[in-house]
Design a protein around this motif. Structure first.
Motif, mmCIF file in Angstrom:
data_model
loop_
_atom_site.group_PDB
_atom_site.id
_atom_site.type_symbol
_atom_site.label_atom_id
_atom_site.label_comp_id
_atom_site.label_asym_id
_atom_site.label_seq_id
_atom_site.Cartn_x
_atom_site.Cartn_y
_atom_site.Cartn_z
ATOM 1 N N GLY A 1 23.965 -75.794 -14.503
ATOM 2 C CA GLY A 1 24.040 -76.668 -14.080
ATOM 3 C C GLY A 1 25.991 -76.913 -13.579
ATOM 4 O O GLY A 1 26.132 -76.725 -12.264
ATOM 5 N N LYS A 2 26.541 -76.751 -14.210
ATOM 6 C CA LYS A 2 28.354 -76.870 -13.854
ATOM 7 C C LYS A 2 28.419 -74.982 -14.195
ATOM 8 O O LYS A 2 28.268 -74.543 -14.705
ATOM 9 C CB LYS A 2 28.751 -77.690 -15.039
ATOM 10 N N GLY A 3 29.885 -75.906 -12.711
ATOM 11 C CA GLY A 3 30.118 -73.518 -13.246
ATOM 12 C C GLY A 3 31.342 -74.192 -14.117
ATOM 13 O O GLY A 3 31.853 -74.591 -14.513
ATOM 14 N N GLY A 4 31.777 -72.936 -14.036
ATOM 15 C CA GLY A 4 33.025 -72.052 -15.039
ATOM 16 C C GLY A 4 32.619 -72.770 -16.458
ATOM 17 O O GLY A 4 33.457 -72.395 -17.598
ATOM 18 N N VAL A 5 31.346 -72.382 -16.917
ATOM 19 C CA VAL A 5 31.073 -73.194 -18.435
ATOM 20 C C VAL A 5 30.870 -71.115 -19.175
ATOM 21 O O VAL A 5 30.796 -71.661 -20.514
ATOM 22 C CB VAL A 5 29.540 -73.757 -18.644
ATOM 23 N N GLY A 6 30.404 -70.511 -18.290
ATOM 24 C CA GLY A 6 30.427 -68.733 -19.247
ATOM 25 C C GLY A 6 29.479 -68.141 -18.329
ATOM 26 O O GLY A 6 28.832 -67.183 -19.777
ATOM 27 N N LYS A 7 28.252 -69.032 -17.669
ATOM 28 C CA LYS A 7 26.849 -68.162 -18.147
ATOM 29 C C LYS A 7 27.106 -67.061 -17.274
ATOM 30 O O LYS A 7 26.166 -66.061 -17.933
ATOM 31 C CB LYS A 7 26.493 -68.839 -16.508
ATOM 32 N N THR A 8 28.268 -66.107 -16.756
ATOM 33 C CA THR A 8 28.287 -64.894 -16.598
ATOM 34 C C THR A 8 28.587 -63.857 -17.455
ATOM 35 O O THR A 8 27.627 -63.086 -17.459
ATOM 36 C CB THR A 8 29.291 -64.789 -14.994
ATOM 37 N N ILE B 1 24.257 -65.397 -4.792
ATOM 38 C CA ILE B 1 24.502 -64.699 -3.246
ATOM 39 C C ILE B 1 25.974 -65.183 -2.536
ATOM 40 O O ILE B 1 25.930 -66.285 -1.762
ATOM 41 C CB ILE B 1 23.836 -64.697 -2.914
ATOM 42 N N GLY B 2 26.694 -64.665 -1.815
ATOM 43 C CA GLY B 2 28.009 -65.235 -1.658
ATOM 44 C C GLY B 2 29.635 -65.662 -1.915
ATOM 45 O O GLY B 2 30.392 -65.424 -2.016
ATOM 46 N N LEU B 3 28.891 -65.888 -3.766
ATOM 47 C CA LEU B 3 30.047 -65.411 -4.681
ATOM 48 C C LEU B 3 29.871 -64.874 -5.510
ATOM 49 O O LEU B 3 29.830 -64.926 -7.490
ATOM 50 C CB LEU B 3 29.940 -67.405 -5.176
ATOM 51 N N ARG B 4 29.660 -62.974 -5.247
ATOM 52 C CA ARG B 4 29.025 -62.440 -6.741
ATOM 53 C C ARG B 4 30.162 -61.950 -7.866
ATOM 54 O O ARG B 4 31.624 -61.939 -7.118
ATOM 55 C CB ARG B 4 28.157 -60.917 -6.318
ATOM 56 N N ASN B 5 29.856 -61.888 -8.697
ATOM 57 C CA ASN B 5 30.832 -61.904 -10.171
ATOM 58 C C ASN B 5 30.712 -61.161 -11.019
ATOM 59 O O ASN B 5 31.460 -60.311 -11.562
ATOM 60 C CB ASN B 5 31.315 -62.854 -10.469
ATOM 61 N N LEU B 6 29.046 -60.582 -11.183
ATOM 62 C CA LEU B 6 28.343 -60.046 -12.069
ATOM 63 C C LEU B 6 29.455 -58.709 -12.310
ATOM 64 O O LEU B 6 29.199 -57.961 -13.410
ATOM 65 C CB LEU B 6 27.235 -60.352 -12.524
ATOM 66 N N ASP B 7 29.050 -58.181 -11.419
ATOM 67 C CA ASP B 7 29.556 -56.802 -10.747
ATOM 68 C C ASP B 7 30.803 -56.317 -11.514
ATOM 69 O O ASP B 7 31.547 -55.673 -12.011
ATOM 70 C CB ASP B 7 30.015 -56.478 -9.148
ATOM 71 N N VAL B 8 32.156 -56.937 -11.385
ATOM 72 C CA VAL B 8 33.446 -56.866 -12.042
ATOM 73 C C VAL B 8 33.363 -57.912 -13.289
ATOM 74 O O VAL B 8 33.788 -56.597 -14.029
ATOM 75 C CB VAL B 8 34.680 -58.135 -11.174
ATOM 76 N N VAL B 9 32.341 -58.700 -14.142
ATOM 77 C CA VAL B 9 32.550 -58.941 -15.127
ATOM 78 C C VAL B 9 31.894 -57.676 -16.239
ATOM 79 O O VAL B 9 32.393 -57.031 -16.789
ATOM 80 C CB VAL B 9 31.751 -60.291 -15.791
ATOM 81 N N MET B 10 30.871 -57.006 -15.538
ATOM 82 C CA MET B 10 30.564 -55.947 -16.236
ATOM 83 C C MET B 10 31.582 -54.752 -15.953
ATOM 84 O O MET B 10 31.031 -53.263 -16.442
ATOM 85 C CB MET B 10 28.952 -55.404 -15.690
ATOM 86 N N CYS C 1 22.029 -67.474 -13.092
ATOM 87 C CA CYS C 1 22.025 -68.226 -12.432
ATOM 88 C C CYS C 1 23.280 -68.845 -11.096
ATOM 89 O O CYS C 1 24.055 -68.839 -11.963
ATOM 90 C CB CYS C 1 21.257 -69.554 -12.588
ATOM 91 N N PRO C 2 23.632 -69.271 -10.523
ATOM 92 C CA PRO C 2 24.342 -69.658 -9.539
ATOM 93 C C PRO C 2 24.965 -71.354 -10.584
ATOM 94 O O PRO C 2 23.609 -71.888 -10.597
ATOM 95 C CB PRO C 2 24.770 -69.648 -7.838
ATOM 96 N N ALA C 3 26.157 -71.525 -9.930
ATOM 97 C CA ALA C 3 26.113 -72.972 -10.196
ATOM 98 C C ALA C 3 25.682 -74.163 -9.818
ATOM 99 O O ALA C 3 25.210 -73.928 -8.149
ATOM 100 C CB ALA C 3 27.277 -74.180 -10.706
ATOM 101 N N GLY C 4 25.256 -75.331 -9.970
ATOM 102 C CA GLY C 4 24.293 -75.944 -9.094
ATOM 103 C C GLY C 4 23.295 -76.619 -9.205
ATOM 104 O O GLY C 4 22.284 -75.702 -9.984
ATOM 105 N N ILE C 5 22.306 -77.773 -8.205
ATOM 106 C CA ILE C 5 20.987 -77.263 -8.256
ATOM 107 C C ILE C 5 20.582 -77.199 -7.507
ATOM 108 O O ILE C 5 19.193 -77.399 -7.036
ATOM 109 C CB ILE C 5 20.688 -79.381 -9.629
ATOM 110 N N GLU C 6 20.329 -76.161 -5.592
ATOM 111 C CA GLU C 6 19.862 -76.169 -4.989
ATOM 112 C C GLU C 6 19.428 -75.120 -5.212
ATOM 113 O O GLU C 6 18.952 -74.730 -5.566
ATOM 114 C CB GLU C 6 21.309 -76.555 -4.207
ATOM 115 N N GLN C 7 19.104 -74.083 -3.963
ATOM 116 C CA GLN C 7 18.857 -73.067 -3.914
ATOM 117 C C GLN C 7 18.653 -72.117 -4.456
ATOM 118 O O GLN C 7 17.721 -71.150 -5.150
ATOM 119 C CB GLN C 7 18.830 -72.865 -2.156
ATOM 120 N N GLY C 8 20.243 -71.745 -4.574
ATOM 121 C CA GLY C 8 20.226 -70.691 -5.636
ATOM 122 C C GLY C 8 19.677 -70.605 -7.079
ATOM 123 O O GLY C 8 19.762 -70.120 -7.660
#
Lengths: 99, 260
Positions: free
Chosen positions: B10-17, B41-50, B120-127
């Motif tokens: 749900g919330k961003g920045g809690v450590g999903k990635t 999509i549009g805010l990819r980050n898993l690649d850099v964390v990996m 999963c991206p943050a938020g509850i929309e299409q992502g």
């Protein structure tokens, strides 16, 4: 230092306040009911019960919680813990008898 | 048949990635065949964390649109023989993928992999809808803060509405000292509020930042967070692992004598 902080500050912490505030906000989030409506439900329940018993309003606990149902899925439930101080002298039954 | 696990909050920045990277890498270390999918999509980050950002050729949207085959888009992590990444597209948005397409992709990957881990991206929309569409189970990540716990509760409600079969909770960034002094909610507090099974507690640990700087997930190393993530991975596979002694409000004597 850590030892002393832990020893003295345990009860003054803000964590308890956080727990209370989340529980409160989740009541209306989960039920979809605005806080005022929940407050009215609570007051109505109190007023009905007060016809029969004396309620300790200070210690009253009124929550919408989530609990597993028989099938195992989580469902919202209204949980009220209402301490009864004592029976009312004049209960509704008495009134009916008198009438 | 593999299992599809969505990591959400749900919330961003809690450590999903970070959780996705460490859980995926940890499962690969346990000899499972794993693919990580970044659905942000549009805010990819898993690649850099990996640490795999320099090796991207194709992405999730290319696969969905049929521009390439799945195998062409999977980046093999050379450090582990069984670990792959399917990166998100950076120049598109969430509407480039539909839940039905994600479901199909997950079904295909299940025949090939033991675990498909979806960031999963943050938020509850299409992502969010895309990320959960093909998932068999969910790991809900939260931190012991009012905003994160509230959003986690909302996400749990939505996952229930999606008939998610299994949900487990990760309490991230727990600061043991603050829990002891009563200034941070304990994992017990969070579990009581959310009423979901706890699968892991990850302490707030500076070595996570170092690991992210280096693009090398720390799961399985000697740090507290590294151990916590590995324990989560073992629990995912069904092993019973006792919780690290992080969260216990210690008694007077154990506090006197039990600390280093």
């Amino acid at each position: 230092m850590a030892l002393r902080d832990g020893f003295f500050k345990k009860k003054s912490g803000s964590a308890n306040k956080a727990v209370d505030r989340i529980k409160f906000v989740l009541q209306s989030d989960r039920s979809g009911l605005p806080p005022e409506t929940l407050e009215r439900i609570k007051n109505d329940i109190i007023s009905v019960l007060s016809n029969y018993v004396e309620i300790d309003i200070e210690e009253l606990d009124f929550n919408i919680t989530k609990a597993p149902s028989e099938g195992g899925a989580l469902t919202s439930a209204l949980c009220a813990n209402i301490p009864i101080k004592g029976l009312k002298r004049t209960t509704v039954d008495d009134k009916v008898h008198k009438e | 048949m593999g299992e599809v696990i969505v990591i959400t909050s749900g919330k961003g920045g809690v450590g999903k990635t970070t959780t996705t990277a460490n859980v995926g890498t940890g499962l690969a270390k346990l000899d499972k065949k794993v693919v990580l999918i970044d659905t942000d999509i549009g805010l990819r980050n898993l690649d850099v964390v990996m640490g795999l950002e320099n090796r991207i050729v194709y992405n999730l949207v290319d696969v969905i649109e049929g521009t390439c085959k799945i195998k062409q888009a999977l980046i093999k992590d050379k450090r582990y023989p069984n670990l792959y990444l399917l990166p998100a597209a950076q120049t598109r948005d969430k509407s480039a993928v539909r839940p039905e397409e994600m479901k199909q992709l997950c079904e295909q990957l299940k025949t090939e992999f033991d675990y498909i881990i979806i960031d999963c991206p943050a938020g509850i929309e299409q992502g969010f809808e895309n990320a959960v569409a093909g998932a068999d189970r969910a790991l809900v990540v939260t931190t012991p803060e009012v905003s994160a716990v509230r959003d986690a509760d909302r996400i749990i409600g939505l996952l229930e509405a999606h008939n998610m079969k299994k949900m487990d909770l990760i309490v991230n960034r727990l600061r043991i000292e603050m829990v002891r002094t009563g200034d941070m909610m304990s994992s017990d507090d969070v579990v009581e509020i959310l009423a979901v099974n706890l699968i892991g507690i990850v302490p707030d640990d500076g070595s996570i930042i170092v690991a992210t700087n280096n693009g090398e997930p720390l799961v399985g190393n000697e740090s507290k967070a590294g151990q916590a993530y590995m324990n989560i991975c073992r629990r995912i596979t069904g092993e019973e692992v006792p919780f690290l002694d992080l969260n216990v409000k210690k008694g007077f004597f154990s506090r006197l004598f039990g600390r280093k």
